[in-house]
Scaffold this active site. Structure first.
Site, PDB file in Angstrom:
ATOM      1  N   GLU A  29       0.824  -1.215   0.000  1.00 30.88           N
ATOM      2  CA  GLU A  29       0.000   0.000   0.000  1.00 30.88           C
ATOM      3  C   GLU A  29       0.855   1.262   0.000  1.00 30.88           C
ATOM      4  OE1 GLU A  29      -2.958  -0.249  -0.734  1.00 30.88           O
ATOM      5  OE2 GLU A  29      -3.113  -2.405  -0.425  1.00 30.88           O
ATOM      6  N   HIS A  85       1.953   2.087  -3.460  1.00 33.89           N
ATOM      7  CA  HIS A  85       0.971   2.868  -4.226  1.00 33.89           C
ATOM      8  C   HIS A  85       1.129   4.352  -3.923  1.00 33.89           C
ATOM      9  CE1 HIS A  85      -1.200  -0.245  -6.220  1.00 33.89           C
ATOM     10  NE2 HIS A  85      -1.653  -0.814  -5.121  1.00 33.89           N
TER      11      HIS A  85
END
Length: 289
Positions: free
Chosen positions: A131, A134
Site C-alpha cells: 500500500e 501505491h
C-alpha cells in the site's frame, strides 16, 4: 502518466454526465450536468479519500490505540522515504487493505480488523509495504477519484430513471422517457467498466515489487496475498463493498461474487501470477546477497 489518466477519467465521466443531461432535458439538462460534474471533479480531487473512508466506516487510529501496527506503518514509511500516512481501521473479519489520498503528504492507509487477526507480523508488513508503494508511485489519486465516481454513477441512473418515469422533456414525453431508460441501461455498466479500466492492472505488479522491497522480503507479501485471496473467495464480502471501490483493495473484496467476470473486467491481476512474481523477486534478491 497518472496525471494524464486522471484528466482523461474526469473528462470522460464529465462527457457521460453531460450526454445524459442532454438526453433527459436537452441543452438545459446538459448544462446542469456540466455544472454538477465540475463540482464533482473538484470534490473528487480534494475530498475523495474522506468519502471512501467514510463509505467503509473507517476509523482513524493512533499510536496509543494500536501501537504495534502504527509503529510498523511508521517504520515502513521511513523505509520508503515517505511521510507517515494516516492509519485507519475498518471493522471486518475479512483481511484486506487499501491506500487513498491525493499525494504522499495527504495519504491514508486503511486495514481491516481481520487482517490483524489473520496475518502474522511479517505478512502484515508485506501488505502495508504494497500500500505504501501505491503512495510512493503516486497512483492513488486516480483510484480515489474513480471510487468517488460511484456516487456520480448512481446519481446519473436515478436522474435517467425519473426522467423516463415523468416523461423527461415536455415537448416529447414518450421519446424522452425511452431515451432515459436506454441511457440508464447503458450508462451504469459502461461507467463501471470505465472505472475499472481506468485503473491499470500493471500498477498492482509494480506495487507488489516495490512493496516487497519496502518490507524487506517479497515472500512476506506473497504469503499475505495467498491468505487474503482465500478469504475473499470464501467469505461474505466486506460490508459496503462495491464494484466502484473494489479496485482499491490489495485483493478484490468481491472476488467471491464476481468470479464469472474474472478475466473479462478483472480489477486485479491473477493472484497466483502475482505470488509467482514475488517468489521470483525473492530468489533474485537471495542470489544478489
Amino acid at each position: 502518466m497518472n496525471i494524464f489518466k486522471t484528466f482523461i477519467l474526469m473528462a470522460l465521466l464529465t462527457g457521460i454526465m453531460v450526454a445524459v443531461g442532454g438526453a433527459i432535458n436537452g441543452s438545459e439538462g446538459a448544462f446542469f450536468m456540466l455544472i454538477i460534474s465540475v463540482g464533482m471533479n473538484f470534490a473528487s480531487y480534494w475530498f475523495s479519500d474522506t468519502m471512501v473512508l467514510k463509505a467503509y466506516n473507517a476509523r482513524e487510529v493512533f499510536e496509543s490505540d494500536s501501537p504495534q501496527i502504527y509503529n510498523l506503518v511508521k517504520k515502513l514509511a521511513q523505509n520508503a522515504n515517505l511521510p507517515m500516512p494516516r492509519l485507519y481501521v475498518i471493522e471486518s473479519e475479512v483481511p484486506n487493505a487499501f491506500a487513498t489520498g491525493r499525494n504522499p503528504e495527504h495519504a491514508a492507509v486503511a486495514v481491516t480488523t481481520g487482517i490483524m487477526r489473520t496475518l502474522d507480523y511479517n505478512e502484515i508488513s508485506g501488505v502495508l509495504g504494497h500500500e505504501l508503494a501505491h503512495v510512493k508511485h503516486r497512483d492513488i489519486l486516480i483510484s480515489t477519484i474513480a471510487a468517488s465516481m460511484a456516487g456520480v454513477v448512481s446519481m446519473i441512473a436515478q436522474i435517467a430513471q425519473w426522467g423516463a418515469i415523468f416523461g423527461g422533456r415536455s415537448d416529447d414525453n414518450n421519446r424522452g422517457g425511452a431515451v432515459g431508460l436506454i441511457v440508464t441501461a447503458i450508462i451504469a455498466p459502461f461507467a463501471a467498466m470505465l472505472i475499472q479500466m481506468a485503473i491499470s492492472r500493471s500498477r498492482e505488479y509494480d506495487a507488489d515489487k516495490t512493496g516487497g522491497e519496502i518490507c524487506g522480503n517479497p515472500e512476506y507479501l506473497a504469503a499475505a496475498l495467498k491468505k487474503i485471496e482465500y478469504y475473499a473467495q470464501n467469505s461474505v464480502p466486506i460490508e459496503h463493498s462495491s464494484t466502484a471501490t473494489a479496485h482499491m483493495f490489495i485483493i478484490n473484496p468481491l472476488e467471491n461474487s464476481t468470479k464469472f467476470l474474472k478475466g473479462l473486467f478483472s480489477t486485479h491481476p491473477d493472484t497466483d501470477d502475482r505470488i509467482s512474481r514475488l517468489h521470483e523477486q525473492a530468489r533474485e534478491l537471495r542470489l544478489l546477497n
